[in-house]
Scaffold this motif. Structure first.
Motif, mmCIF file in Angstrom:
data_model
loop_
_atom_site.group_PDB
_atom_site.id
_atom_site.type_symbol
_atom_site.label_atom_id
_atom_site.label_comp_id
_atom_site.label_asym_id
_atom_site.label_seq_id
_atom_site.Cartn_x
_atom_site.Cartn_y
_atom_site.Cartn_z
ATOM 1 N N LEU A 136 1.580 2.722 2.028
ATOM 2 C CA LEU A 136 1.743 4.166 1.916
ATOM 3 C C LEU A 136 1.565 4.561 0.456
ATOM 4 O O LEU A 136 1.996 3.827 -0.441
ATOM 5 N N ASP A 137 0.938 5.707 0.203
ATOM 6 C CA ASP A 137 0.740 6.123 -1.182
ATOM 7 C C ASP A 137 1.311 7.506 -1.477
ATOM 8 O O ASP A 137 0.976 8.135 -2.479
ATOM 9 N N GLY A 138 2.201 7.978 -0.598
ATOM 10 C CA GLY A 138 2.831 9.267 -0.828
ATOM 11 C C GLY A 138 1.940 10.457 -0.532
ATOM 12 O O GLY A 138 2.231 11.571 -0.975
ATOM 13 N N GLY A 139 0.840 10.245 0.201
ATOM 14 C CA GLY A 139 -0.051 11.340 0.566
ATOM 15 C C GLY A 139 0.663 12.359 1.445
ATOM 16 O O GLY A 139 1.750 12.099 1.974
ATOM 17 N N PRO A 140 0.059 13.542 1.640
ATOM 18 C CA PRO A 140 0.711 14.605 2.416
ATOM 19 C C PRO A 140 1.103 14.190 3.829
ATOM 20 O O PRO A 140 2.108 14.683 4.360
ATOM 21 N N ASP A 141 0.339 13.303 4.463
ATOM 22 C CA ASP A 141 0.677 12.883 5.819
ATOM 23 C C ASP A 141 1.604 11.661 5.844
ATOM 24 O O ASP A 141 1.900 11.118 6.898
ATOM 25 N N GLN A 142 2.073 11.245 4.657
ATOM 26 C CA GLN A 142 3.005 10.110 4.558
ATOM 27 C C GLN A 142 4.346 10.514 3.955
ATOM 28 O O GLN A 142 5.374 9.934 4.267
ATOM 29 N N GLY A 143 4.325 11.515 3.096
ATOM 30 C CA GLY A 143 5.562 12.014 2.520
ATOM 31 C C GLY A 143 6.111 11.139 1.416
ATOM 32 O O GLY A 143 5.508 10.149 1.003
ATOM 33 N N ARG A 144 7.284 11.519 0.955
ATOM 34 C CA ARG A 144 7.929 10.792 -0.133
ATOM 35 C C ARG A 144 8.400 9.421 0.328
ATOM 36 O O ARG A 144 8.675 9.194 1.497
ATOM 37 N N ARG A 145 8.533 8.502 -0.624
ATOM 38 C CA ARG A 145 8.912 7.126 -0.285
ATOM 39 C C ARG A 145 10.236 7.068 0.463
ATOM 40 O O ARG A 145 10.414 6.291 1.408
ATOM 41 N N PRO A 169 -7.234 -7.642 -2.167
ATOM 42 C CA PRO A 169 -8.191 -7.112 -3.144
ATOM 43 C C PRO A 169 -8.975 -5.915 -2.618
ATOM 44 O O PRO A 169 -9.225 -4.953 -3.354
ATOM 45 N N GLN A 170 -9.361 -5.952 -1.348
ATOM 46 C CA GLN A 170 -10.086 -4.818 -0.771
ATOM 47 C C GLN A 170 -9.183 -3.589 -0.672
ATOM 48 O O GLN A 170 -9.639 -2.460 -0.876
ATOM 49 N N ALA A 171 -7.898 -3.807 -0.390
ATOM 50 C CA ALA A 171 -6.967 -2.682 -0.322
ATOM 51 C C ALA A 171 -6.788 -2.049 -1.699
ATOM 52 O O ALA A 171 -6.772 -0.824 -1.835
ATOM 53 N N LEU A 172 -6.667 -2.884 -2.725
ATOM 54 C CA LEU A 172 -6.453 -2.371 -4.077
ATOM 55 C C LEU A 172 -7.611 -1.490 -4.537
ATOM 56 O O LEU A 172 -7.408 -0.542 -5.303
ATOM 57 N N GLU A 173 -8.822 -1.806 -4.075
ATOM 58 C CA GLU A 173 -9.984 -0.998 -4.444
ATOM 59 C C GLU A 173 -9.885 0.417 -3.895
ATOM 60 O O GLU A 173 -10.486 1.343 -4.438
ATOM 61 N N ARG A 174 -9.121 0.585 -2.822
ATOM 62 C CA ARG A 174 -8.994 1.904 -2.192
ATOM 63 C C ARG A 174 -7.804 2.704 -2.720
ATOM 64 O O ARG A 174 -7.680 3.893 -2.436
ATOM 65 N N LEU A 175 -6.896 2.042 -3.425
ATOM 66 C CA LEU A 175 -5.636 2.660 -3.802
ATOM 67 C C LEU A 175 -5.645 3.128 -5.248
ATOM 68 O O LEU A 175 -6.291 2.528 -6.110
ATOM 69 N N ASP A 176 -4.916 4.192 -5.505
ATOM 70 C CA ASP A 176 -4.761 4.729 -6.853
ATOM 71 C C ASP A 176 -3.468 4.169 -7.443
ATOM 72 O O ASP A 176 -2.375 4.472 -6.942
ATOM 73 N N PRO A 177 -3.544 3.326 -8.492
ATOM 74 C CA PRO A 177 -2.330 2.717 -9.048
ATOM 75 C C PRO A 177 -1.374 3.730 -9.653
ATOM 76 O O PRO A 177 -0.218 3.406 -9.943
ATOM 77 N N GLY A 178 -1.833 4.956 -9.855
ATOM 78 C CA GLY A 178 -0.958 5.989 -10.391
ATOM 79 C C GLY A 178 -0.077 6.641 -9.344
ATOM 80 O O GLY A 178 0.809 7.435 -9.685
ATOM 81 N N LEU A 179 -0.294 6.305 -8.060
ATOM 82 C CA LEU A 179 0.509 6.870 -6.979
ATOM 83 C C LEU A 179 1.665 5.943 -6.615
ATOM 84 O O LEU A 179 1.608 4.738 -6.894
ATOM 85 N N PRO A 180 2.720 6.461 -5.982
ATOM 86 C CA PRO A 180 3.873 5.631 -5.600
ATOM 87 C C PRO A 180 3.552 4.791 -4.366
ATOM 88 O O PRO A 180 3.733 5.243 -3.230
ATOM 89 N N LEU A 181 3.089 3.577 -4.558
ATOM 90 C CA LEU A 181 2.649 2.729 -3.449
ATOM 91 C C LEU A 181 3.833 1.986 -2.828
ATOM 92 O O LEU A 181 4.637 1.377 -3.529
ATOM 93 N N THR A 182 3.910 2.036 -1.508
ATOM 94 C CA THR A 182 4.914 1.280 -0.768
ATOM 95 C C THR A 182 4.196 0.312 0.149
ATOM 96 O O THR A 182 3.428 0.725 1.010
#
Length: 222
Positions: A136-145, A169-182
């Motif tokens: 989860l990256d805290g997107g609008p359809d996921q909400g806060r952690r 590694p493939q997942a990391l390419e899609r994710l923004d490290p500046g977002l709150p990743l769970t």
């Protein structure tokens, strides 16, 4: 001298003998590891995700997009959920078949208030087949952690095959490290020194994952 100044001073002393032309961390660490293990088709990758999710004691369901609302309604009914927490950007059509009261995700909600909610439904950012992990990256359809950590029952919807990758590694390419990743691999669990497993300590006791694709409704495991 403050604690901050003391710590930074120790860092400077530790780096005193590092040459200016020393390769940076990104350059010094080899990145030639395998990006995925094995050569799988899209269907095999999704099957591996379902298998590994089940290994982590998540309950996995598969359904078509047309069946999603009915599938979620059935899961909430089976749980006896009377209230469901809803991220602000969640597609409300997903919940159109349930009678459970919808609770909006509010920034001012306390942990005690969230603990009173029966279930939470979210989407995800990406799912990793090789590790059975949803992210989860805290997107609008996921909400806060916190809304996926405090309620005891989490339903997470994964769109297949678009949101499924083989490896981390493939997942990391899609994710923004500046977002709150769970990163979630099954329901929350821990073990004491005698290896007695306890679930729900620092997250939901029950995780249900819905793989939404072109297959007919069928549970992978229960």
């Amino acid at each position: 001298m403050s604690s901050r100044e003391r710590i930074l001073g120790r860092v400077r002393r530790a780096l005193a003998d590092v040459r200016q032309d020393e390769p940076s961390y990104d350059q010094a660490v080899p990145r030639d590891y395998l990006r995925e293990h094995g050569d799988r088709s899209v269907g095999e990758t999704v099957d591996l995700l379902a298998e590994n999710l089940a290994d982590y004691r998540a309950v996995v369901h598969r359904c078509t997009a047309e069946d999603l609302a009915a599938t979620i309604a059935g899961m909430l009914a089976a749980r006896g959920a009377k209230t469901v927490l809803v991220p602000r950007g969640l597609d409300l059509e997903w919940l159109q078949a349930t009678d459970a009261e919808r609770i909006a995700d509010r920034a001012e909600s306390t942990a005690h208030e969230l603990d009173q909610v029966d279930s939470v439904v979210t989407a995800c950012a990406v799912a990793v087949a090789e590790t059975g992990t949803i992210v989860l990256d805290g997107g609008p359809d996921q909400g806060r952690r916190r809304i996926t950590l405090v309620p005891d029952h989490h339903i997470c919807v994964v769109r297949v095959p678009d949101q499924v990758v083989s490896s981390v590694p493939q997942a990391l390419e899609r994710l923004d490290p500046g977002l709150p990743l769970t990163w979630i691999s099954g329901p929350s669990a821990t073990s004491d020194i005698e290896l007695d497993r306890v679930e729900g300590v620092h997250g939901p006791r029950t995780l249900e994952v819905v793989l939404v694709g072109g297959q007919s409704s069928a549970d992978v495991t229960s």
